[in-house]
Motif scaffolding. Structure first.
Motif, mmCIF file in Angstrom:
data_model
loop_
_atom_site.group_PDB
_atom_site.id
_atom_site.type_symbol
_atom_site.label_atom_id
_atom_site.label_comp_id
_atom_site.label_asym_id
_atom_site.label_seq_id
_atom_site.Cartn_x
_atom_site.Cartn_y
_atom_site.Cartn_z
ATOM 1 N N LEU A 97 137.572 99.340 -0.283
ATOM 2 C CA LEU A 97 138.563 100.182 -0.961
ATOM 3 C C LEU A 97 139.608 100.727 0.003
ATOM 4 C CD1 LEU A 97 136.146 102.167 -3.304
ATOM 5 C CD2 LEU A 97 137.682 100.312 -3.964
ATOM 6 N N ILE A 98 139.169 101.221 1.144
ATOM 7 C CA ILE A 98 140.085 101.802 2.126
ATOM 8 C C ILE A 98 139.612 101.427 3.525
ATOM 9 C CG2 ILE A 98 140.826 103.769 0.721
ATOM 10 C CD1 ILE A 98 138.753 105.478 2.163
ATOM 11 N N ASP A 99 140.532 101.333 4.474
ATOM 12 C CA ASP A 99 140.129 101.078 5.851
ATOM 13 C C ASP A 99 139.774 102.404 6.519
ATOM 14 O OD1 ASP A 99 142.982 101.615 5.627
ATOM 15 O OD2 ASP A 99 143.058 101.334 7.801
ATOM 16 N N VAL A 100 138.649 102.429 7.233
ATOM 17 C CA VAL A 100 138.164 103.650 7.883
ATOM 18 C C VAL A 100 137.770 103.338 9.313
ATOM 19 C CG1 VAL A 100 137.365 104.735 5.751
ATOM 20 C CG2 VAL A 100 135.819 103.230 7.003
ATOM 21 N N LYS A 101 137.747 104.378 10.127
ATOM 22 C CA LYS A 101 137.274 104.282 11.503
ATOM 23 C C LYS A 101 135.910 104.970 11.576
ATOM 24 C CE LYS A 101 141.844 104.083 13.641
ATOM 25 N NZ LYS A 101 141.671 102.680 14.041
ATOM 26 N N VAL A 102 134.924 104.251 12.107
ATOM 27 C CA VAL A 102 133.537 104.730 12.141
ATOM 28 C C VAL A 102 133.158 105.062 13.577
ATOM 29 C CG1 VAL A 102 131.149 104.211 11.545
ATOM 30 C CG2 VAL A 102 133.010 103.249 10.174
ATOM 31 N N ALA A 103 132.512 106.205 13.770
ATOM 32 C CA ALA A 103 132.016 106.607 15.093
ATOM 33 C C ALA A 103 130.647 107.239 14.934
ATOM 34 C CB ALA A 103 132.980 107.587 15.757
ATOM 35 N N GLU A 104 129.746 106.987 15.905
ATOM 36 C CA GLU A 104 128.404 107.562 15.874
ATOM 37 C C GLU A 104 128.453 109.020 16.317
ATOM 38 O OE1 GLU A 104 125.583 106.149 14.903
ATOM 39 O OE2 GLU A 104 126.480 104.188 14.460
ATOM 40 N N ARG A 105 127.645 109.850 15.663
ATOM 41 C CA ARG A 105 127.526 111.255 16.062
ATOM 42 C C ARG A 105 126.356 111.407 17.034
ATOM 43 N NH1 ARG A 105 127.341 115.452 11.334
ATOM 44 N NH2 ARG A 105 125.238 114.567 11.192
ATOM 45 N N PRO A 106 126.482 112.253 18.068
ATOM 46 C CA PRO A 106 125.377 112.445 19.021
ATOM 47 C C PRO A 106 124.113 112.956 18.345
ATOM 48 C CG PRO A 106 127.421 113.349 19.885
ATOM 49 C CD PRO A 106 127.681 112.998 18.468
ATOM 50 N N GLU A 107 124.277 113.787 17.320
ATOM 51 C CA GLU A 107 123.112 114.357 16.641
ATOM 52 C C GLU A 107 122.555 113.452 15.561
ATOM 53 O OE1 GLU A 107 126.804 116.215 14.656
ATOM 54 O OE2 GLU A 107 126.176 115.369 16.592
ATOM 55 N N GLY A 120 144.707 99.090 4.962
ATOM 56 C CA GLY A 120 143.936 98.013 4.361
ATOM 57 C C GLY A 120 143.120 98.521 3.200
ATOM 58 N N GLY A 121 142.399 97.611 2.570
ATOM 59 C CA GLY A 121 141.568 97.968 1.436
ATOM 60 C C GLY A 121 142.249 97.686 0.109
ATOM 61 N N GLU A 122 141.423 97.633 -0.931
ATOM 62 C CA GLU A 122 141.940 97.341 -2.269
ATOM 63 C C GLU A 122 142.967 98.367 -2.718
ATOM 64 O OE1 GLU A 122 139.889 97.554 -6.575
ATOM 65 O OE2 GLU A 122 139.059 95.990 -5.261
ATOM 66 N N LEU A 123 142.757 99.646 -2.369
ATOM 67 C CA LEU A 123 143.702 100.684 -2.787
ATOM 68 C C LEU A 123 145.072 100.481 -2.135
ATOM 69 C CD1 LEU A 123 141.428 103.867 -2.837
ATOM 70 C CD2 LEU A 123 142.446 102.686 -4.789
ATOM 71 N N ARG A 124 145.096 99.993 -0.890
ATOM 72 C CA ARG A 124 146.384 99.706 -0.244
ATOM 73 C C ARG A 124 147.126 98.598 -1.001
ATOM 74 N NH1 ARG A 124 149.915 102.252 2.097
ATOM 75 N NH2 ARG A 124 150.974 101.421 0.293
ATOM 76 N N GLY A 125 146.384 97.564 -1.372
ATOM 77 C CA GLY A 125 146.997 96.489 -2.136
ATOM 78 C C GLY A 125 147.501 96.958 -3.485
ATOM 79 N N LEU A 126 146.736 97.823 -4.157
ATOM 80 C CA LEU A 126 147.148 98.340 -5.464
ATOM 81 C C LEU A 126 148.396 99.209 -5.337
ATOM 82 C CD1 LEU A 126 143.626 99.209 -6.930
ATOM 83 C CD2 LEU A 126 145.176 97.418 -7.751
ATOM 84 N N LEU A 127 148.466 100.021 -4.279
ATOM 85 C CA LEU A 127 149.659 100.843 -4.061
ATOM 86 C C LEU A 127 150.880 99.963 -3.773
ATOM 87 C CD1 LEU A 127 148.237 103.780 -1.909
ATOM 88 C CD2 LEU A 127 149.084 103.911 -4.249
ATOM 89 N N ASP A 128 150.678 98.893 -3.002
ATOM 90 C CA ASP A 128 151.783 97.958 -2.745
ATOM 91 C C ASP A 128 152.282 97.346 -4.046
ATOM 92 O OD1 ASP A 128 151.674 98.435 -0.055
ATOM 93 O OD2 ASP A 128 150.458 96.675 0.420
ATOM 94 N N LEU A 129 151.353 96.985 -4.910
ATOM 95 C CA LEU A 129 151.732 96.406 -6.198
ATOM 96 C C LEU A 129 152.478 97.417 -7.052
ATOM 97 C CD1 LEU A 129 148.423 94.518 -6.984
ATOM 98 C CD2 LEU A 129 150.665 93.437 -6.830
ATOM 99 N N ARG A 130 151.954 98.621 -7.117
ATOM 100 C CA ARG A 130 152.512 99.651 -8.003
ATOM 101 C C ARG A 130 153.915 100.070 -7.590
ATOM 102 N NH1 ARG A 130 153.369 105.040 -8.291
ATOM 103 N NH2 ARG A 130 152.942 106.084 -10.292
#
Length: 647
Positions: free
Chosen positions: A155-165, A215-225
């Motif tokens: 759906l959306i592009d995200v950045k993932v990072a591990e938490r120390p805890e 990126g993601g489906e929502l980005r494509g839908l916004l481009d279309l709209r």
């Protein structure tokens, strides 16, 4: 045997590559899906029902009618083909609107699902943190969380990072926290006047911020709209409006036989003085009887400001006195009237008609249109609104809007994120140059974000300035040109005014009811006095209509094409090709993203998944080690037994 813990093995680089590929695939798949549906609306290029072929059919019928202008069948066929073309344009445009509504629904559903996923992902962080503190098994929670992140990335592009805890944090490209310290809330922001964008409200309750997902489906839908589908609709409207312009230009240069008793023009949106200012060249207006014999001839010379009546000097005129002078010249034979921005001319005596002809050596012209065409006196295609945004206004012409009236523009960046709203008041200065300067002011106008320009045809357009290249829409427009006249956005086609343009056109009702009113002849001014200047067998007007598609004309910037000058046939080819290219490009991008995703997924699974062959080798190794240990123990036991027996 002591089990010290179960750990989930993962590779952050491969996970990032996989999530990026998933987001790209989601974007281009949805774009490919909808653009392919949009392409299908125009029909099969190799089939008879192809949209762009319908206008060619009308041109071919006009060409046939030029050789047989009295044929009722050909006339009716030409009218039917023109209306089929316009009906098809209306159908396509309405279906594009349907696709936009479908996209809106998909965006709303996608936002709702993304918010659910963010809450679930954030909730699993607590389970992972507790497991880490207690040295427990968090593999189950990690696997579920990973699956949820994969779904979110579609759906959306995200950045993932591990938490120390323990657990993960999710952020947007701009750094907005989506999950990790509470789940953020996404919201789709849109209005009738602006494009849409997604805002983020963090769990801490910060003010909603516009974000740009790449990126993601929502980005494509916004481009279309906000880009692809509106651009397609706008380009369709530009094509249909220019087709109507070319057909009307040919029809206004000709006349029906017998000539119509009244010619009624379209609403120009201007007062008569302004409308008449700037005309050059010469035109002829004639009142003819049923046999086509000229009863009154008025030759109008716009350069000299004079009228010649039946070969003798007639009244002079200025733009302000044109109507009175024309009525004087027509006294006893006809009259002219101007109301609601439209000019009309009628013949007084029953059975008489009105016909106009351009001067062959120095034809009348304003903004690229002749006198009859500018006012739409003999249009074959009519519009329910302003049919052309080439107003004909020059910088020195009065703008005509009431000083102090306001228009509010909404400015957004190329991705639909709002920049600001700017309200501009109509200046006290009365010329179009004053109005353009007020719009482009860097203090009270849009000058910091772009520039309005007024071209030689009187079209007012806006272009964003780098680096933002802002887009402009109209949030509200309280301006009026004169009493009850059009607003600024209506006259110049600003903002949403251009939407649905393709749906506004129809063949003139009088022509539909009686195809004999098609202007297939031309006024012959070379005949001797008392002879007919209109002949039923004349097909010169039909030839002009047949050649309308080959006349070079201006096209405004729309869709993927900039402002160009080309024939209607060439533009149709460019437009049709662009539709296919865009759909094919989106499909190719989707296929490329799918290939990258497959490769990234396989490499990631090779690290994260259980390799049965590897585990079998390990089991065999453990088994062999056990057998060796067993033999060692047996040997030691036998040794001890022997020693005990000796004792």
């Amino acid at each position: 045997v002591r089990i010290r813990g179960v750990e989930r093995v993962t590779d952050q680089y491969l996970q990032k590559a996989d999530l990026t590929a998933v987001a790209d695939l989601g974007r281009w798949e949805i774009l490919s899906q909808y653009l392919d549906r949009a392409q299908g609306l125009f029909g099969d290029p190799s089939g008879e029902g192809f949209f762009f072929n319908k206008l060619d059919e009308a041109f071919n019928t006009f060409a046939a009618a030029a050789d047989d202008p009295s044929s009722s069948l050909l006339r009716s066929q030409a009218v039917s083909q023109m209306q089929d073309f316009l009906n098809d344009a209306t159908r396509i445009d309405k279906q594009i609107e349907g696709l936009q509504r479908d996209v809106d629904s998909r965006i709303s559903a996608g936002i709702d699902r993304a918010n659910v996923l963010l809450r679930q992902i954030d909730g699993l962080n607590a389970d992972k943190s507790r497991a880490k503190l207690s040295s427990g098994d968090a593999a189950g929670a990690e696997n579920v969380q990973s699956q949820l992140i994969d779904e979110l990335s579609q759906l959306i592009d995200v950045k993932v990072a591990e938490r120390p805890e323990g657990g993960v944090t999710l952020r947007t490209a701009e750094g907005f926290m989506l999950a990790g310290e509470g789940a953020a809330t996404l919201k789709f922001e849109s209005s009738a006047s602006t494009g849409g964008y997604i805002s983020v409200t963090t769990a801490a309750g910060a003010i909603a911020q516009a974000t740009d997902f790449a990126g993601g489906e929502l980005r494509g839908l916004l481009d279309l709209r906000d880009r692809e589908l509106p651009a397609l609709s706008d380009q369709l409207g530009e094509f249909v409006s220019r087709a109507a312009e070319q057909l009307n230009a040919a029809h206004n240069a000709a006349t029906a036989v017998p000539a119509p008793g009244t010619l009624t023009g379209r609403n120009t949106g201007l007062d008569l003085t302004t409308a008449m200012t700037g005309f050059t060249g010469r035109t002829t207006l004639a009142i003819v009887n049923q046999d086509g014999v000229i009863q009154r001839r008025v030759d109008i010379d716009f350069d000299a400001g004079t009228m010649t009546v039946d070969g003798a000097a007639g009244p002079g005129f200025t733009p302000g006195t044109f109507l009175a002078s024309l009525n004087t010249a027509l006294t006893g034979y006809g009259s002219a009237n101007f109301a609601g921005g439209a000019l009309s001319i009628n013949a007084t005596a029953a059975g008489n008609g009105v016909a106009l002809a351009q001067d062959s050596a120095n034809p009348s012209d304003k903004a690229g249109r002749g006198f009859s065409h500018f006012f739409g006196l003999n249009d074959v295609i009519r519009s329910t609104g302003i049919s052309t945004y080439d107003s004909g206004l020059a910088p020195t012409d009065p703008h005509g809007f009431t000083p102090g009236d306001e228009i509010t523009f909404s400015l957004a960046d190329a991705n639909g994120r709002p920049i600001r709203d700017i309200t501009v008041a109509v200046p006290a200065g009365g010329t179009m140059a004053d109005l353009v300067n007020a719009l482009n002011s860097t203090t009270t106008g849009v000058g910091f974000h772009g520039q309005f320009t007024l071209d030689e045809r009187g079209a007012l357009t806006f272009a964003g300035s780098p680096p933002a290249y802002a887009t402009l829409s109209v949030a509200s427009d309280e301006t009026l040109r004169g009493a009850g006249g059009p607003s600024m956005s209506q006259l110049f086609g600003l903002g949403a005014e251009r939407e649905g343009r393709a749906q506004r056109y129809n063949v003139d009702a009088g022509v539909v009811n009686d195809p004999k009113k098609l202007a297939f002849a031309m006024l012959d001014l070379s005949v001797a006095a008392g002879e007919s200047s209109l002949r039923p067998g004349d097909g010169d007007g039909a030839r002009l209509l047949a050649g309308a598609g080959d006349v070079v004309g201006p096209f405004a910037k729309s869709g993927g094409l900039g402002a160009v000058s080309m024939t209607l046939q060439r533009y149709a080819s460019e437009f049709g090709g662009a539709i296919g290219r865009n759909a094919a490009a989106a499909e190719n991008r989707a296929n490329g993203a799918a290939a990258v995703r497959t490769e990234a997924q396989q490499r990631r699974q090779s690290v994260e998944s259980v390799n049965l062959d590897e585990e079998l080798v390990r089991l065999m190794t453990y088994q062999q080690a056990y057998n060796a240990s067993s033999r060692l123990i047996n040997a030691a036991r036998e040794l001890y037994d022997t020693l005990l027996e000796m004792v």
